[in-house]
Structure formats: C-alpha cells, structure tokens
Write a protein that holds these residues in place. Structure first.
Motif, PDB file in Angstrom:
ATOM      1  N   GLY A 308      87.487 -69.592 -27.618  1.00 61.40           N
ATOM      2  CA  GLY A 308      85.927 -69.387 -27.251  1.00 61.40           C
ATOM      3  C   GLY A 308      85.394 -69.932 -26.034  1.00 61.40           C
ATOM      4  N   ARG A 311      84.484 -67.686 -23.265  1.00 62.08           N
ATOM      5  CA  ARG A 311      83.407 -66.677 -23.581  1.00 62.08           C
ATOM      6  C   ARG A 311      82.028 -67.030 -23.830  1.00 62.08           C
ATOM      7  NH1 ARG A 311      85.967 -61.936 -25.197  1.00 62.08           N
ATOM      8  NH2 ARG A 311      88.390 -61.865 -24.910  1.00 62.08           N
ATOM      9  N   ILE A 312      81.877 -68.446 -23.646  1.00 59.70           N
ATOM     10  CA  ILE A 312      80.372 -68.862 -24.151  1.00 59.70           C
ATOM     11  C   ILE A 312      79.534 -68.200 -22.905  1.00 59.70           C
ATOM     12  CG2 ILE A 312      79.187 -70.996 -24.013  1.00 59.70           C
ATOM     13  CD1 ILE A 312      81.156 -72.561 -25.419  1.00 59.70           C
ATOM     14  N   LEU A 315      77.935 -64.691 -23.889  1.00 63.65           N
ATOM     15  CA  LEU A 315      77.318 -64.704 -25.155  1.00 63.65           C
ATOM     16  C   LEU A 315      75.953 -64.040 -24.915  1.00 63.65           C
ATOM     17  CD1 LEU A 315      78.049 -67.851 -27.107  1.00 63.65           C
ATOM     18  CD2 LEU A 315      78.899 -65.785 -27.606  1.00 63.65           C
ATOM     19  N   ILE A 319      72.067 -64.686 -29.570  1.00 70.31           N
ATOM     20  CA  ILE A 319      73.009 -65.973 -29.858  1.00 70.31           C
ATOM     21  C   ILE A 319      72.329 -67.116 -29.434  1.00 70.31           C
ATOM     22  CG2 ILE A 319      75.046 -67.195 -29.763  1.00 70.31           C
ATOM     23  CD1 ILE A 319      75.444 -64.942 -31.631  1.00 70.31           C
ATOM     24  N   TRP A 320      71.715 -67.205 -28.261  1.00 74.26           N
ATOM     25  CA  TRP A 320      71.091 -68.231 -27.610  1.00 74.26           C
ATOM     26  C   TRP A 320      69.878 -68.638 -28.182  1.00 74.26           C
ATOM     27  CZ3 TRP A 320      74.086 -71.445 -24.668  1.00 74.26           C
ATOM     28  CH2 TRP A 320      75.111 -71.002 -23.964  1.00 74.26           C
ATOM     29  N   LYS A 483      74.651 -66.418 -37.680  1.00 74.06           N
ATOM     30  CA  LYS A 483      75.290 -65.698 -36.636  1.00 74.06           C
ATOM     31  C   LYS A 483      76.893 -65.506 -36.580  1.00 74.06           C
ATOM     32  CE  LYS A 483      71.556 -63.522 -34.641  1.00 74.06           C
ATOM     33  NZ  LYS A 483      71.519 -62.024 -34.487  1.00 74.06           N
ATOM     34  N   LEU A 487      79.534 -62.722 -37.288  1.00 68.24           N
ATOM     35  CA  LEU A 487      80.534 -62.193 -36.446  1.00 68.24           C
ATOM     36  C   LEU A 487      81.955 -62.262 -37.211  1.00 68.24           C
ATOM     37  CD1 LEU A 487      79.213 -63.927 -33.065  1.00 68.24           C
ATOM     38  CD2 LEU A 487      79.256 -61.610 -33.647  1.00 68.24           C
ATOM     39  N   ASP A 495      84.206 -63.499 -29.891  1.00 72.17           N
ATOM     40  CA  ASP A 495      82.803 -63.657 -30.017  1.00 72.17           C
ATOM     41  C   ASP A 495      82.683 -64.984 -30.935  1.00 72.17           C
ATOM     42  OD1 ASP A 495      82.374 -62.130 -28.063  1.00 72.17           O
ATOM     43  OD2 ASP A 495      81.653 -60.556 -29.162  1.00 72.17           O
ATOM     44  N   ALA A 498      83.538 -68.040 -29.345  1.00 77.07           N
ATOM     45  CA  ALA A 498      82.644 -68.775 -28.536  1.00 77.07           C
ATOM     46  C   ALA A 498      81.491 -69.276 -29.206  1.00 77.07           C
ATOM     47  CB  ALA A 498      82.091 -67.492 -27.744  1.00 77.07           C
ATOM     48  N   VAL A 499      80.877 -68.686 -30.116  1.00 76.09           N
ATOM     49  CA  VAL A 499      79.736 -69.164 -30.944  1.00 76.09           C
ATOM     50  C   VAL A 499      80.143 -70.502 -31.747  1.00 76.09           C
ATOM     51  CG1 VAL A 499      77.886 -68.774 -32.678  1.00 76.09           C
ATOM     52  CG2 VAL A 499      78.738 -66.757 -31.276  1.00 76.09           C
TER      53      VAL A 499
END
Length: 524
Positions: A308, A311-312, A315, A319-320, A483, A487, A495, A498-499
């Motif tokens: 992850g 991939r941050i 995003l 998500i942010w 979230k 996912l 994804d 990354a989250v």
C-alpha cells in the motif's frame, strides 16, 4: 494528614459522581430505550442462541490460545538479553492500538487465498487454508491478544524477586523445579486476569466477525445485534442480545475473581534485575518462541505496507476527506475521554477505598460489558426527534468511542492520581490549594504523563474504530475505516492496502503526539 487528604479531595468528588451517574444512565438507559422502543425484550431464536454459543466458545478458545502461547514468549523475554529486546517489547504493545480493520487486511495478505501461507501450501501440494469463518475469527483474535497477553505475563515474570531465582540456583534446582516452585505460582496468579482480559475483548468483538466471520456458524453476539438493527430492525431481539452479552461479561468477571490465587512471593531487593535462564537447548527454544511470535505479528503488517505505501499519493480526494473527518472525530473523542476520566480519577484519588469508591470505579468500567451498537442505537432512539440518523452518525460515534476508551484511560489515571494525593495532599492542604488552582498547579502537571498516554490510546482507538458508524453512516459522512471496509468488500486490494497504511500511520501518529505531549508537559 488524613483530614488534609479528605479536604483536598472533597471539591473534586462531585464531578466524578456526576460522570459515574452519566455512565450508568448511558449504559443502562440506552439498553432500556432500545427495549422500550421494541415494546419490551423479545425471545431469541435458534440462530440467536447459536450466535451466543459461538461467541462463548470462540472467546474462550481465543483467550486460552492467546494466554498459553504467550507463556513461552514471555518466559523467553524475561530470561534472555539480546540486541533490540527493548524495541521488541515496545512493539508488542502496537497491535493494541492498531486499527482492527488494518490488521485484518494484513492477515488476509498472509493467510488469504492468494496469501503467502497458501502459496507455500500449494507449492508443497498441501490443502489450502481458509481465513474466513470461525478459524479466521480465532486467528485474528489471537493476533490481537497475543501481544497483550505477553506484556501482562512478562510483568508477572519480572515481578518475581531475582533473589528467588538465585536461591533456586544455589540449591541446584533444575529448570523443571524452577517452573514448579517459582514460575507456576506466578502464572496461577497472573493467567486468570490475562485470560479474562482477552475473553472480554473477544466476547464483544465486532469488526473481526464482520470481516472474517458472518454466516450462521461464525456469528458473534455483537454481529447478531448489528444484523438485528441493520437488516431486520428487530429492536427487541437486539436489546435481549445486548443483555445476554452484559450477563456473560459479568459472569466472566465473577468466575475469574474466584479462581485467582495470589503468588505470595514476598518482597525482594531487586525484583527488576533479570536472571539468565538455562543454557543448551533452552536457548534455542527461547529463540524459536520469540522468532515465531515476532514473525506472526510483524509479517502481516509488512505485507500491507509493502503493497500500500507506494499507492498512497494516488488515493482519491474522498479518501483524504474521510481521513480528515476521522482525525477530527478522534481528537474530540480523546478530549472527551480525558475530561470524563480526569473527573473520575480525581474522585477516586483517595487511597482508602470505600464502598462508594468501588461504585464509582465500577461505573467507570461499565463500558467494558456494554455493546457499542446498543449504546449507539439507544442514543439514536433518544435523540431521533432532534435529527435524522445520518446527521447523528458522527456525533454518536464520537461519544461512543470516548465512552468505550474510558476504562483503559482510567487504568492509567487512577493509580497516578492516588500517588499524587499521597505525595502532595498534605502540602496542598497546608497551602489551601483547592478548586481550579489545585487543578492547574497540582493535578494537571503531575498527571500529564498518564493523561498523554490515555489521550493517545483513546485517539488511536477512535481513529481505527469500525462499529457504530456502520449503522448510520453513508458516503457523505464515512470515516476512513469505513472507506477501507468498503474497498475490501469491492475486492480493490491495492487501494485498500494504501488506505490501510494511511490509517495505520495516522493512528500511531496520534498516539505518539499525545504521549510525547504528556511527557513534555509533565511536572516531573
């Protein structure tokens, strides 16, 4: 001196009494509100009783495995010195503040269908493992609670005076004799409390069962409550299940109190001094225990980070936004936990424990036996004339997160408050230091360290919570854990990883910021 101590504490008792009354009303009142809205409690069906039985046996098995597996690891850490030992012991506390949904993501990366474990089994021509179902629930519970068990048992090992070990050595005790005469009495005193702590955590588990369990054979009481609310809107059944959960927790408390036996080692001169363990094959056994435990706890997190982290930056903005929303909610929850916890701790600062102090402390522990989903739904029912469910999702989640973190905060604040009372009570009375002046000049500076730790713990737990928010939230007010869960359900593993990394970093950053802030502002 006694009268001075009582006078010092008198102005601070009423806020604590009000907090205790509020907690009792919240825990019991929300349960009553749910039952009243349903027209009373309703009977449980066959599947409900299966959920009750599954909850009991999986919690008992998870607690037993966590405690038993922790014994060789704690013993190895207690009697061996090696580079990085202190770091490893510190890391053992990390899973407790690790967001549950992130840890589940890591376990799936290792034990899932495409995980490292199944790839190795396929290469060897062996049957694959499935992480979904009862085995996944128990695996996840052991992952979370093995570090907690190791830390608690390790404290018991280090509390055995080293003079006892040196005496055993001078008498020519074999390792089996040491285990029988020194280690087993300690374990008999410590293990029931360790088992109870893990049992209560597993008994009220929700996110683990939601992500890895489900189905008729792997449904916990908490998940059954969620299903009764979310899909059936059967409030009577949900209230009954919540009452059953409270009864089970209280029964576990009573049972453990009866079987706990003090170790009775007496005092020593240097109980913290570690005595080297036996050599030979025992060194290899200890190294194997530490290595397996470290691998089991670290590999899932390394897998998530490796997938992850790159991939941050990519995003999407929602998500942010969810991350910012979660941070604000976590900060408010932590502030509320500290406010309530400080009021209760000051009310319980007198070392002399009376029946009313036991009642106050018991009220502070009530959230441990309550269902967060019942609390959240009860608040919604009490406030439904004020706002719509989606409008109350975030405020109710903030309040519930603060309440659920309160018992852990009190474990840090109450002993520290009693120590301050014993050390400075007479001086404060002689200076007529009371009220706000005492709070500003005495209590807050001296309690800064435990408040920092408690605040960091509350913020991290709130940041990673996936509970009440699942009942009422929509895409417009989703939190970061929600979230991540969405996912994962959409099979967007990259994804989701990354989250998960983002959520993990924020949770640890919040804990570190509060904890370091408490150290900087400490008066000693």
């Amino acid at each position: 001196m006694a009268s001075g101590l009582v006078a010092l504490g008198a102005p601070n008792r009423w806020p604590g009494i009000c907090v205790a009354a509020l907690l009792a009303a919240l825990v019991l009142g929300t349960l009553a509100a749910v039952a009243a809205a349903a027209g009373g409690l309703s009977g449980l069906g066959v599947w409900d009783w299966r959920a009750v039985w599954f909850t009991i046996w999986q919690a008992a098995l998870s607690a037993t495995l966590s405690a038993l597996l922790a014994v060789p690891v704690a013993r190895a850490l207690a009697r061996r010195s090696f580079p990085g030992r202190g770091v490893l012991v510190t890391l053992l506390g990390a899973p407790f503040i690790l967001p549950v949904i992130v840890a589940i993501m890591g376990l799936i990366a290792i034990f899932g269908r495409s995980g490292l474990a199944n790839e190795a089994l396929r290469a060897l021509g062996l049957p694959e493992l499935s992480i979904y179902g009862w085995q996944g629930v128990i695996l996840a519970h052991v992952f979370f609670n093995l570090p907690l068990s190791v830390r608690l048992i390790l404290q018991g090992w280090l509390a055995i005076p080293s003079e006892r070990f040196r005496l055993a050595e001078s008498l020519g005790f074999a390792p089996g004799d040491v285990a029988r005469h020194l280690e087993w009495p300690m374990l008999r005193a410590v293990l029931p409390g360790v088992w109870l702590a893990v049992f209560l955590v597993c008994l009220t588990s929700f996110t683990v069962a939601l992500a890895l369990g489900g189905g008729p054979r792997a449904t916990t009481i908490e998940l059954a409550i969620y299903q009764a609310f979310r899909f059936d809107f059967d409030l009577g059944r949900a209230a009954t299940l919540g009452l059953v959960q409270v009864a089970l927790c209280l029964a576990a408390l009573a049972l453990t109190a009866r079987i706990t036996v003090p170790a009775a080692f007496g005092a020593g001169l240097d109980a913290r001094r570690r005595v080297a363990g036996p050599g030979g094959g025992y060194v290899m056994a200890d190294a194997l225990a530490i290595g397996l435990a470290a691998g089991f706890l670290i590999l899932p997190m390394v897998s998530v980070i490796a997938l992850g982290l790159p991939r941050i930056p990519g995003l999407p903005m929602p998500i942010w936004i969810a991350a910012g929303r979660s941070v604000v909610m976590a900060l408010i929850s932590a502030a509320l936990t500290l406010t309530l916890g400080l009021a209760l701790a000051l009310a319980l600062a007198d070392p002399r424990r009376r029946w009313r102090d036991l009642a106050l402390e018991g009220a502070g522990m009530l959230p441990l036996v309550a269902s967060p989903l019942v609390l959240g739904t009860g608040l919604y029912l009490l406030l439904r004339g004020v706002a719509r469910p989606e409008q109350m999702a975030l405020p109710v989640t903030v309040v519930i997160n603060a309440i659920m973190a309160l018992p852990f905060a009190l474990r840090a604040l109450i002993p520290a408050a009693r120590e301050v009372r014993a050390d400075y009570g007479r001086l404060a009375e002689s200076l007529d230091l009371r009220g706000r002046a005492a709070l500003r000049l005495l209590w807050l500076p001296r309690l800064a360290r435990p408040m920092g730790f408690a605040g960091g713990l509350a913020a991290a737990l709130a940041m990673g919570d996936l509970g009440v928010i699942t009942l009422f939230a929509d895409n417009n007010n989703a939190t970061l854990p929600l979230k991540l869960y969405q996912l994962m359900n959409s099979y967007r593993s990259a994804d989701a990883a990354a989250v998960a990394v983002l959520l993990m970093v924020i949770s640890f950053a919040l804990f570190w910021a509060f904890d370091q802030g408490g150290r900087v502002n400490a008066g000693r």
